[in-house]
Each structure stands twice: as C-alpha cells, then as structure tokens.
Design a protein around this motif. Sequence first.
Motif, mmCIF file in Angstrom:
data_model
loop_
_atom_site.group_PDB
_atom_site.id
_atom_site.type_symbol
_atom_site.label_atom_id
_atom_site.label_comp_id
_atom_site.label_asym_id
_atom_site.label_seq_id
_atom_site.Cartn_x
_atom_site.Cartn_y
_atom_site.Cartn_z
ATOM 1 N N ILE A 51 0.971 -1.178 0.068
ATOM 2 C CA ILE A 51 0.036 -0.028 0.047
ATOM 3 C C ILE A 51 0.829 1.034 0.035
ATOM 4 O O ILE A 51 0.677 2.294 -0.815
ATOM 5 N N GLY A 52 1.859 1.295 0.857
ATOM 6 C CA GLY A 52 2.761 2.242 0.800
ATOM 7 C C GLY A 52 3.399 2.568 -0.465
ATOM 8 O O GLY A 52 3.595 3.542 -0.971
ATOM 9 N N VAL A 53 4.051 1.564 -0.986
ATOM 10 C CA VAL A 53 4.679 1.661 -2.428
ATOM 11 C C VAL A 53 3.800 2.403 -3.481
ATOM 12 O O VAL A 53 4.121 3.411 -4.122
ATOM 13 N N ILE A 54 2.605 1.802 -3.431
ATOM 14 C CA ILE A 54 1.644 2.108 -4.661
ATOM 15 C C ILE A 54 1.234 3.707 -4.339
ATOM 16 O O ILE A 54 1.331 4.598 -5.328
ATOM 17 N N PHE A 55 0.629 3.938 -3.291
ATOM 18 C CA PHE A 55 0.219 5.352 -3.096
ATOM 19 C C PHE A 55 1.113 6.245 -2.905
ATOM 20 O O PHE A 55 1.235 7.309 -3.370
ATOM 21 N N GLY A 56 2.381 5.737 -2.247
ATOM 22 C CA GLY A 56 3.400 6.849 -2.086
ATOM 23 C C GLY A 56 3.946 6.987 -3.410
ATOM 24 O O GLY A 56 4.454 8.286 -3.631
ATOM 25 N N VAL A 76 -3.351 5.093 -11.657
ATOM 26 C CA VAL A 76 -2.143 4.340 -11.837
ATOM 27 C C VAL A 76 -1.860 3.558 -13.136
ATOM 28 O O VAL A 76 -0.744 3.249 -13.528
ATOM 29 N N TRP A 77 -2.851 3.111 -13.624
ATOM 30 C CA TRP A 77 -2.742 2.127 -14.823
ATOM 31 C C TRP A 77 -2.519 3.186 -16.049
ATOM 32 O O TRP A 77 -1.958 2.472 -17.147
ATOM 33 N N GLN A 78 -2.203 4.205 -15.768
ATOM 34 C CA GLN A 78 -1.816 5.267 -17.020
ATOM 35 C C GLN A 78 -0.364 5.476 -16.802
ATOM 36 O O GLN A 78 0.218 6.023 -17.993
ATOM 37 N N GLY A 79 0.241 4.895 -15.889
ATOM 38 C CA GLY A 79 1.654 5.030 -15.743
ATOM 39 C C GLY A 79 2.125 6.415 -14.842
ATOM 40 O O GLY A 79 1.164 7.100 -14.487
ATOM 41 N N GLY A 80 3.265 6.449 -14.257
ATOM 42 C CA GLY A 80 3.742 7.581 -13.708
ATOM 43 C C GLY A 80 3.950 7.140 -12.199
ATOM 44 O O GLY A 80 2.927 7.384 -11.149
ATOM 45 N N MET A 81 5.203 6.612 -11.715
ATOM 46 C CA MET A 81 5.397 6.238 -10.117
ATOM 47 C C MET A 81 6.638 6.971 -9.965
ATOM 48 O O MET A 81 7.657 6.853 -10.735
ATOM 49 N N SER A 82 6.885 7.572 -8.738
ATOM 50 C CA SER A 82 8.283 8.012 -8.325
ATOM 51 C C SER A 82 8.908 7.110 -7.043
ATOM 52 O O SER A 82 8.040 6.558 -6.270
ATOM 53 N N PHE A 83 10.049 6.560 -7.181
ATOM 54 C CA PHE A 83 10.838 6.063 -6.328
ATOM 55 C C PHE A 83 10.806 6.592 -4.943
ATOM 56 O O PHE A 83 10.424 6.026 -3.871
ATOM 57 N N HIS A 84 11.113 7.843 -4.940
ATOM 58 C CA HIS A 84 11.148 8.693 -3.688
ATOM 59 C C HIS A 84 9.965 8.673 -3.006
ATOM 60 O O HIS A 84 9.742 8.697 -1.723
ATOM 61 N N GLY A 85 8.887 8.676 -3.870
ATOM 62 C CA GLY A 85 7.401 8.934 -3.433
ATOM 63 C C GLY A 85 7.018 7.550 -2.590
ATOM 64 O O GLY A 85 6.496 7.581 -1.546
ATOM 65 N N GLY A 86 7.395 6.507 -3.485
ATOM 66 C CA GLY A 86 7.154 5.105 -2.953
ATOM 67 C C GLY A 86 7.920 4.700 -1.779
ATOM 68 O O GLY A 86 7.469 4.217 -0.455
ATOM 69 N N LEU A 87 9.364 5.413 -1.350
ATOM 70 C CA LEU A 87 9.990 5.213 -0.175
ATOM 71 C C LEU A 87 9.342 5.892 0.597
ATOM 72 O O LEU A 87 9.320 5.465 2.092
ATOM 73 N N VAL A 130 8.280 4.650 4.496
ATOM 74 C CA VAL A 130 8.681 4.949 5.822
ATOM 75 C C VAL A 130 7.446 5.271 6.471
ATOM 76 O O VAL A 130 7.428 4.926 7.593
ATOM 77 N N LEU A 131 6.379 5.905 5.952
ATOM 78 C CA LEU A 131 5.163 5.985 6.685
ATOM 79 C C LEU A 131 4.561 4.799 7.237
ATOM 80 O O LEU A 131 4.063 4.658 8.404
ATOM 81 N N ALA A 132 4.480 3.914 6.334
ATOM 82 C CA ALA A 132 3.797 2.424 6.724
ATOM 83 C C ALA A 132 4.717 2.011 8.001
ATOM 84 O O ALA A 132 3.903 1.165 8.911
ATOM 85 N N THR A 133 5.982 1.797 7.640
ATOM 86 C CA THR A 133 6.759 1.370 8.778
ATOM 87 C C THR A 133 6.641 1.885 10.179
ATOM 88 O O THR A 133 6.499 1.408 11.179
ATOM 89 N N ALA A 154 15.227 -1.829 4.661
ATOM 90 C CA ALA A 154 15.951 -1.589 3.900
ATOM 91 C C ALA A 154 16.810 -2.710 3.148
ATOM 92 O O ALA A 154 17.025 -2.671 1.999
ATOM 93 N N LEU A 155 17.245 -3.684 3.849
ATOM 94 C CA LEU A 155 17.770 -4.777 3.567
ATOM 95 C C LEU A 155 17.164 -5.703 2.266
ATOM 96 O O LEU A 155 17.773 -6.050 1.358
ATOM 97 N N CYS A 156 15.702 -5.494 2.170
ATOM 98 C CA CYS A 156 14.933 -6.135 1.273
ATOM 99 C C CYS A 156 14.454 -5.302 -0.037
ATOM 100 O O CYS A 156 14.083 -5.882 -0.767
ATOM 101 N N ILE A 157 14.831 -4.100 0.059
ATOM 102 C CA ILE A 157 14.392 -3.001 -1.217
ATOM 103 C C ILE A 157 15.205 -3.301 -2.493
ATOM 104 O O ILE A 157 14.528 -3.468 -3.550
ATOM 105 N N PRO A 158 16.482 -3.656 -2.543
ATOM 106 C CA PRO A 158 17.411 -3.696 -3.764
ATOM 107 C C PRO A 158 16.710 -4.836 -4.804
ATOM 108 O O PRO A 158 16.851 -4.435 -6.075
ATOM 109 N N PRO A 159 16.398 -5.880 -4.265
ATOM 110 C CA PRO A 159 15.930 -6.697 -5.465
ATOM 111 C C PRO A 159 14.748 -6.111 -6.457
ATOM 112 O O PRO A 159 14.812 -6.110 -7.683
ATOM 113 N N GLY A 160 13.766 -5.184 -5.661
ATOM 114 C CA GLY A 160 12.698 -4.690 -6.421
ATOM 115 C C GLY A 160 13.399 -3.571 -7.189
ATOM 116 O O GLY A 160 12.894 -3.243 -8.376
ATOM 117 N N LEU A 161 14.457 -2.943 -6.679
ATOM 118 C CA LEU A 161 15.045 -1.826 -7.537
ATOM 119 C C LEU A 161 15.968 -2.544 -8.768
ATOM 120 O O LEU A 161 15.763 -1.931 -9.830
#
Length: 294
Positions: free
Chosen positions: A75-80, A104-115, A119-122, A141-148
Amino acid sequence: MFMAIPFPSISPEIFSFSVGSFEFALRWYALAYVVGMLLGWLLAIRAVGEKELWPARKPVMTRFQVGDFLTWSIIGVIFGGRLGYVFFYQPGYYLQNPAEILAVWQGGMSFHGGLLGVVLATWIYTHRLNLDKRSASDLIALCIPPGLFLGRIANFINAELWGRPTSLPWGVIFPGEAAQDCPFVQTVCARHPSQLYEAMLEGLILGGLLIWLAWKRGALRRSGVIAGTFFTGYGIARVAIEFFRQPDPQFISTGNSLGFAFYNNGYGLTMGQLLSIPMIALGVWFIASSRVKT
C-alpha cells in the motif's frame, strides 16, 4: 566509425488476452513489482529466521509479522509512489486534472514517493506493535534492492527513462521520436542505458553490500547501519547516474532544454538529484547515530 547497440525487440507485455469486452495484459513492469516484493519478503523471512544476526538473538519481527507488513508496504509503495509522482513531477497538470491522480494504470510512479510511503507505513506498523523502529528500518532496507534491480530492468524493456546521448560503443538506440531527438546529432542517436546502470548500482551492488554487512559483519546488531547504508548508497548512486540519465521532461521550460529542476547558465540539478541529496544526509545521520544493541 559510429558504434551502437540496437534496442532489443522485447515487448513490454509478456502476454495479453481478451474475453468479450474484457482485456488483460501482464506487463514486465507489473511483474517486476510482484517478484521484487516476493524476493524482499523471502529475504526478510531468511533474516528473521537466523536469530544470531540480531541482538540478544531476538529478531525485530516474527515471520508472521513480516508477512503482515508486506501488505502495508505494498500500500505504501503504490500510494506513495503515485502521489510522489503527482507532487514531485507534475503538480500543475494534476491540479487541473484531479480525477487522474489515482489512475496508476496510466503510468507514472516515483521511487522517492514510494520510499516515503514505505517509511510512513513502517512508522505506523511499528508504533502499533511497539517494535523497534530502527531495527525494523534495517530489515526493510535490506529487502528493497531486489525490487530496484527488477524495476530498472523493466524500465529498460519499456524503453523509458533512457540516458543522455553518447558516442560510447555500449550506447543503445532506443525506439521512438523522443529518444531520437538529440540536439547536434546528425546520424542515429544512441543513448546511455542508464536504466541498466541503476540496476547494477542500486540493485546488485547495493543489495550485495547490505547482505554482506548483515550476514558477514553483524550489522543488524548495530541498529541503523543497514538503513543508513541503504539511504546513503542509493542517494550517491542516483546522484551519480543522473549525470548520464536524461532529466525528467516535466521540468523542460523556456531556455532550459535540458530539463533541470534548478537551472542557471548551463548548470543545474535534476529532480532525481534534488530528492536524493536529503537521502544521503539522512543515511549519514543513521550510521553516525547507530548503536550496538545487546
């Protein structure tokens, strides 16, 4: 002699089908999100299952809590990610078209926003369960790089977020009129495959460093080191790669053909650099203020 690599013939869609008026397409980008989340979850399960990695042999989360938090992080990744793209990159457009903010189906996501969303969800999740926020941040943080890594590979397959023009032999000839619109280039325009640069630095190298710190250097026993290393490493990598990546077109304005967020006399910062500099400062603070837990 000019040398460049033709863009490989890979469709952004893995497969698609339609039944009547219903249409469905599975895209590489969507699969990257799903598999990235799954790999992150498996890595977290592995980490909390090895008690010797943690202070007093007590992992910050149980395996059930890791699975439970996965929903929160999605939820944090998608909305953020979506709201970050709206406010960081095209606030004017979405102010005039508010109905498209959640499209969101039209495209347009920000990594920094997802982060920021993660952070808020955490913070909310750890506060509700009274978990150590720093150690939880280390685990996440240990688990984020595979997705990147997978996300940047998907960007390459989509032929998006390409780099600046280059004459280097590994330059890629990306398809589309926008990719071929290179000032001062009279022949075919080749560009840096900046998506692959990011996949290597932010995914493979940074991810490998975090795993080495956690399993070989006992970094999870010093709360804040893994999270701080991630923030610092990602920030430095992104700032460096932005020198090779085509700046975001949303910031192209009169007299600023390079698309910098701040531009003066030929110099400026891209939005990616602007958003990454605070990450470096935060990461350094996390590492400097880390503490051994016994």
